[in-house]
Design an enzyme around this catalytic site. Structure first.
Site, PDB file in Angstrom:
ATOM      1  N   LYS A  92       0.832  -1.195   0.000  1.00 57.35           N
ATOM      2  CA  LYS A  92       0.000   0.000   0.000  1.00 57.35           C
ATOM      3  C   LYS A  92       0.877   1.259   0.000  1.00 57.35           C
ATOM      4  O   LYS A  92       2.053   1.227   0.355  1.00 57.35           O
ATOM      5  CB  LYS A  92      -0.921   0.018   1.232  1.00 57.35           C
ATOM      6  CG  LYS A  92      -1.795  -1.226   1.372  1.00 57.35           C
ATOM      7  CD  LYS A  92      -2.827  -1.321   0.259  1.00 57.35           C
ATOM      8  CE  LYS A  92      -3.782  -2.488   0.462  1.00 57.35           C
ATOM      9  NZ  LYS A  92      -3.178  -3.800   0.217  1.00 57.35           N
ATOM     10  N   ASP A  93       0.241   2.377  -0.371  1.00 56.16           N
ATOM     11  CA  ASP A  93       0.956   3.642  -0.454  1.00 56.16           C
ATOM     12  C   ASP A  93       1.179   4.252   0.926  1.00 56.16           C
ATOM     13  O   ASP A  93       0.383   4.048   1.844  1.00 56.16           O
ATOM     14  CB  ASP A  93       0.173   4.634  -1.311  1.00 56.16           C
ATOM     15  CG  ASP A  93       0.064   4.188  -2.757  1.00 56.16           C
ATOM     16  OD1 ASP A  93       1.000   3.525  -3.223  1.00 56.16           O
ATOM     17  OD2 ASP A  93      -0.949   4.503  -3.405  1.00 56.16           O
ATOM     18  N   LYS A  94       2.235   5.043   1.040  1.00 54.08           N
ATOM     19  CA  LYS A  94       2.570   5.682   2.309  1.00 54.08           C
ATOM     20  C   LYS A  94       1.625   6.826   2.638  1.00 54.08           C
ATOM     21  O   LYS A  94       1.167   6.961   3.779  1.00 54.08           O
ATOM     22  CB  LYS A  94       4.011   6.189   2.260  1.00 54.08           C
ATOM     23  CG  LYS A  94       4.441   6.953   3.513  1.00 54.08           C
ATOM     24  CD  LYS A  94       5.898   7.372   3.411  1.00 54.08           C
ATOM     25  CE  LYS A  94       6.330   8.105   4.678  1.00 54.08           C
ATOM     26  NZ  LYS A  94       7.757   8.496   4.630  1.00 54.08           N
TER      27      LYS A  94
END
Length: 466
Positions: A92-94
Site C-alpha cells: 500500500k501507499d505511504k
C-alpha cells in the site's frame, strides 16, 4: 485518446484512454484524503489456536502515513526478528490511511508491539504466511483537492471522462447518467510501481534480466533525480563519481549516503566490504552479491517492475493501434475468470487460458462481455508463450525493442520468474461527486489493479500530484 504526461510515458503509460479534459488537482493533501481497505479472503483459526499447527499470527493494521515495507521493518525490529518473518498480501501507499493484513511468524498475540500511527488488532492464526495476492481486491475512497477549474466545469469533465470509460469497458449502461457507473480503464501498472519520485525499479530490473549486475546496482544507488532532496542527489552523484573511476572507492560512496537510504547503503556496504576483503569474485558476481543485500521481496520487485514496464508498453501499443481491450481479436490469449472470487473482484485464472482463433472470436467475445473471461497480455517470464497474430506481433516488437526474450527471465534465486498473464482492462463501478472544495471518487478494484490508473483519467495531471 490523448498522449499521457511525459513522466508517465517513461514507465510505458503512453496514453489516456479518454480524450476529455481533466480536472487537475492534487491527491493526498492529507493522508485521510486517500483511504484504502483490503477486501479479505483468508480465514484464520482462533488467536489461541495451536501455535505448532498455526505458526503465523494474523493481524489487521490500519496505518496512517506508513509505507508497507517500512511498517514491516518497524514490526520486525520491535519483535527482534528477521523482516523475512513478516508477510502481507498487497503493498500500500505511504501517503494514505490503509487497512491491511500482516502475518507474523512465530509471534504470540501478547508480543504484538505498539507502533505510532498504527492501530493493530489480532485476527487469529494461520498455518502459513500470507502470500502476495491473498486478497480479493481493495476498496478506495479518494478526495481530490485544488481542482484546476470551478465545480460546474469539473462536473462536466468528470461526466465526459466517465462516459468515455464506460464505452471503453463495454458497459451495457454506457449511456446512463447519475449514481455509480460501470467503467473500464487500461490496466496499467501505476507510476508508483516504479518509484513515485524516482521511477527506477524497472530500469534496475531490465539490467538484471540482461545479466548486467553492475549497471543494476549503479542504477539503484547512483543516478540522482531532480525530484529528490538535495542531500540525496549529492550522495548519488558521489556514487556516480566512484563508478566512473578506474579505482572506485566504495567506502567513500557508502560514507556519503545518508542513513535513510538503507537499501542503497546495504548494497554499497557489500561493495566496500569486498574491497576490504580483497575477494576474488568476478565483477558480475560481486555486483550480484551487492544487489542481493536487499530483502528477497525487493529483489523480486526489481524483476516484477521490468515485467510491468513491458506490460505497460504492450497495452500502450495495443491502444495506439486501435485494438480493443474489452473484447478479443484473433491471436489474443484470454483467461477465464477465477470462479473463487466475487464477480466484482474477478481476475484471470491463468490456469484456464484459451488462444483465440478467427473462428472463435465471436464466442469468446460473449464470455468477455459477461465478465467470464479477460483479454490478457503477458507479464513475461521464462515460461511465457507469446500471442499470435497482431497481439503477438505487438508483444514480440516490444521485447525486441528492449533486447529481451522470455528465456532471459530464467535467473538465479529470488530474481527468477516464470511469468504469468494479466488482464489488459480493469473494470469497476465508480461513484464520483464534485463540490466547491474538490471531488470525491469511490470505487473498488480487483487485486493488482491501481487506483491511480483510474484517477489519472480524471485528473490528467503530473503523476507527482497523484
Amino acid at each position: 485518446m490523448r498522449e499521457a504526461h511525459p513522466r508517465e510515458q517513461t514507465v510505458g503509460m503512453e496514453w489516456y484512454a479518454s480524450d476529455a479534459e481533466g480536472v487537475g488537482g492534487r491527491l493526498r493533501t492529507h493522508p485521510e484524503d486517500f483511504r484504502v481497505s483490503e477486501v479479505e479472503t483468508v480465514e484464520a483459526a482462533p488467536a489461541d489456536g495451536d501455535a505448532g499447527d498455526y505458526g503465523h499470527l494474523l493481524v489487521r493494521a490500519t496505518l496512517r502515513g506508513w509505507d508497507t515495507n517500512d511498517f514491516a521493518t518497524r514490526l520486525s525490529d520491535a519483535l527482534r526478528m528477521s523482516r523475512e518473518r513478516v508477510s502481507w498480501a498487497g503493498t500500500k501507499d505511504k501517503h494514505a490511511v490503509t487497512t491491511q493484513l500482516f502475518s507474523l511468524q512465530g509471534v504470540s498475540a501478547e508480543e504484538v508491539p505498539d507502533v505510532r500511527d498504527a492501530d493493530v488488532t489480532v485476527v487469529g492464526r494461520l498455518g502459513r504466511a500470507l502470500q502476495f495476492g491473498d486478497l480479493a481486491g481493495n476498496e478506495f475512497s479518494v478526495r481530490v483537492r485544488e481542482l484546476a477549474c470551478d465545480a460546474a466545469a469539473a462536473s462536466e469533465r468528470v461526466d465526459a471522462v466517465t462516459d468515455a470509460l464506460a464505452a471503453l469497458g463495454g458497459a451495457a449502461d454506457a449511456d446512463e447518467t447519475g449514481g455509480a457507473r460501470r467503467v473500464g480503464v487500461p490496466n496499467y501498472f501505476g507510476h508508483q510501481r516504479f518509484g513515485s519520485r524516482r521511477p527506477v525499479t524497472h530500469r534496475v530490473g531490465l539490467h538484471v534480466v540482461r545479466g548486467e549486475w553492475r549497471e543494476a546496482v549503479l542504477a539503484y544507488c547512483g543516478d540522482p533525480a531532480d525530484t529528490e532532496p538535495d542531500e540525496t542527489q549529492a550522495a548519488r552523484a558521489i556514487v556516480d563519481e566512484e563508478a566512473a573511476s578506474d579505482d572506485p572507492d566504495w567506502q567513500r560512496a557508502l560514507d556519503a549516503v545518508p542513513g535513510y537510504l538503507r537499501y542503497e547503503r546495504s548494497m554499497l556496504h557489500r561493495l566496500a566490504e569486498g574491497d576490504a576483503d580483497g575477494r576474488g569474485e568476478s565483477e558480475g558476481d560481486r555486483f550480484r552479491h551487492a544487489l542481493e543485500a536487499v530483502p528477497s521481496n525487493l529483489q523480486r520487485l526489481f524483476v516484477n517492475a521490468a515485467q510491468s514496464y513491458v506490460f505497460n508498453r504492450i497495452v500502450s501499443e495495443r491502444l495506439r493501434r486501435g485494438l480493443p481491450l474489452a473484447r478479443p481479436v484473433a491471436g489474443d490469449v484470454v483467461c477465464f475468470a477465477d470462479r473463487s472470487l466475487d464477480e466484482a473482484f474477478a481476475v484471470p485464472d491463468t490456469g484456464r487460458e484459451q488462444r483465440v482463433t478467427e473462428r472463435r472470436v465471436d464466442v469468446v467475445e460473449k464470455h468477455c462481455a459477461r465478465g467470464r473471461a479477460f483479454v490478457t497480455a503477458p507479464l513475461v517470464g521464462s515460461e511465457t508463450d507469446l500471442g499470435e497474430g497482431e497481439p503477438g506481433d505487438i508483444e514480440r516488437g516490444v521485447l525486441d525493442d528492449l533486447d529481451l526474450s522470455p528465456a532471459d527471465f530464467s535467473l538465479p534465486g529470488a530474481f527468477d520468474s516464470t511469468g504469468t498473464r494479466r488482464a489488459v482492462l480493469a473494470r469497476t463501478r465508480l461513484d464520483a461527486a464534485v463540490d466547491a472544495e474538490g471531488a470525491t471518487f469511490d470505487f473498488a478494484l480487483p487485486r493488482g489493479s491501481y487506483a491511480t490508473v483510474v484517477l489519472r483519467e480524471y485528473l490528467k495531471t503530473d503523476p507527482l500530484d497523484l
